[in-house]
Design a protein around this motif. Sequence first.
Motif, PDB file in Angstrom:
ATOM      1  N   ASP A   1       0.813  -1.217   0.000  1.00 63.06           N
ATOM      2  CA  ASP A   1       0.000   0.000   0.000  1.00 63.06           C
ATOM      3  C   ASP A   1       0.846   1.266   0.000  1.00 63.06           C
ATOM      4  O   ASP A   1       0.555   2.221  -0.727  1.00 63.06           O
ATOM      5  CB  ASP A   1      -0.934   0.015   1.215  1.00 63.06           C
TER       6      ASP A   1
ATOM      7  N   SER B   1      -5.236  -2.814  -3.323  1.00 63.64           N
ATOM      8  CA  SER B   1      -5.350  -2.526  -1.897  1.00 63.64           C
ATOM      9  C   SER B   1      -6.813  -2.463  -1.473  1.00 63.64           C
ATOM     10  O   SER B   1      -7.671  -1.966  -2.206  1.00 63.64           O
ATOM     11  CB  SER B   1      -4.672  -1.195  -1.576  1.00 63.64           C
TER      12      SER B   1
ATOM     13  N   SER C   1      -9.584   0.206  -8.522  1.00 60.84           N
ATOM     14  CA  SER C   1      -9.019  -0.791  -7.614  1.00 60.84           C
ATOM     15  C   SER C   1      -9.808  -2.086  -7.718  1.00 60.84           C
ATOM     16  O   SER C   1     -10.997  -2.088  -8.045  1.00 60.84           O
ATOM     17  CB  SER C   1      -9.039  -0.291  -6.163  1.00 60.84           C
TER      18      SER C   1
ATOM     19  N   HIS D   1      -9.883  -5.448  -5.199  1.00 55.28           N
ATOM     20  CA  HIS D   1      -9.362  -6.044  -3.966  1.00 55.28           C
ATOM     21  C   HIS D   1     -10.023  -7.382  -3.695  1.00 55.28           C
ATOM     22  O   HIS D   1     -11.210  -7.443  -3.367  1.00 55.28           O
ATOM     23  CB  HIS D   1      -9.609  -5.113  -2.771  1.00 55.28           C
TER      24      HIS D   1
ATOM     25  N   HIS E   1     -12.444  -2.175   4.731  1.00 53.94           N
ATOM     26  CA  HIS E   1     -11.187  -2.831   5.084  1.00 53.94           C
ATOM     27  C   HIS E   1     -11.171  -3.233   6.551  1.00 53.94           C
ATOM     28  O   HIS E   1     -10.606  -4.278   6.912  1.00 53.94           O
ATOM     29  CB  HIS E   1     -10.015  -1.902   4.770  1.00 53.94           C
TER      30      HIS E   1
END
Length: 312
Positions: A96, A121, A141, A143, A195
């Motif tokens: 990251d 990330s 992104s 993830h 997250h």
Amino acid sequence: MRFFICFGINRQFHSLEFAQRLLWSEGRAILKVGIIGGGRVGSRLAASLREAGVLVGITAASEQHSAQLAQQFGVPTTDNAKLWQAADVLLLTVPDRLIGTVAEELAQSVTPAAKVVLHVSGSVGLEPLAPLAQLGAHVGSLHPLQSFAGGNTKLAGVYMALDGDSEAQDAGKKLVELFGGKAFSVPAEERAAYHAAACICSNYAVAVEAMAAQLMARWTGSNEAAWEALLPLFKGTAANLQATQNPAAVLTGPIARGDVSTVAKHLAALPADVIPAYCSLGLATTSLALANGTIDENAADELRNLLGGYYG
């Protein structure tokens, strides 16, 4: 950029045959993917992309490591600037803290192009990719909601969070389908909460099991034997969780029964450094038991008073 669109896809799409239908047309790849970052995540994703025949290159922090990865995955040895030219989609699988640095260095060494750049990330927004967006790249992104601690990590059936502009998310969806995953969208302003949920599920579960093993080692003689003793219990719990769609429904133990006396005995016996974690988890478990209806409000109040008194 062109994409091959598939509708009404059978769920057995993780096969090589499906990947070729999705990303190939008339015998040629129409989505070429490169990876910058040769760690566990990058290597695992590279294996799937190589299987599908769409991996055009992978780089790492050093020329030597990049050459090793190229040999491993049967692709030409390259560097980041050449990979930018060769790929339609670039996956940044670097740590990251390095995403912004890699994006900035790449932006300074390449010419503008409408590439798709996705970092992997779970917590970082799209701001670190701004230098590439300014070159005309579509940034986003992807993830995977999975742990990559080692081995041939499973990707099939794994939910994968997407963010970015429409082109970036379209490319992300194609890759998620290739990996056999399930795409869902998490907007940038909610990435931290997303997250945190993932960390609670994975990282905190590891911390709790390590704490239990440390306590159990007092009687088994070593942490290794302690974990061997606890593992069947953990596997039984994991099996119960796997068999339900509601994790709260499999809750057992003294708090689920409203057994205040047993909880008090635990608190009296535990080492001081474990008590804060025990109480914090106990308070969360009390709320869960109350929501499940296995305890009433009176029992919940007793447990809150007991746990809160020690925790405070």
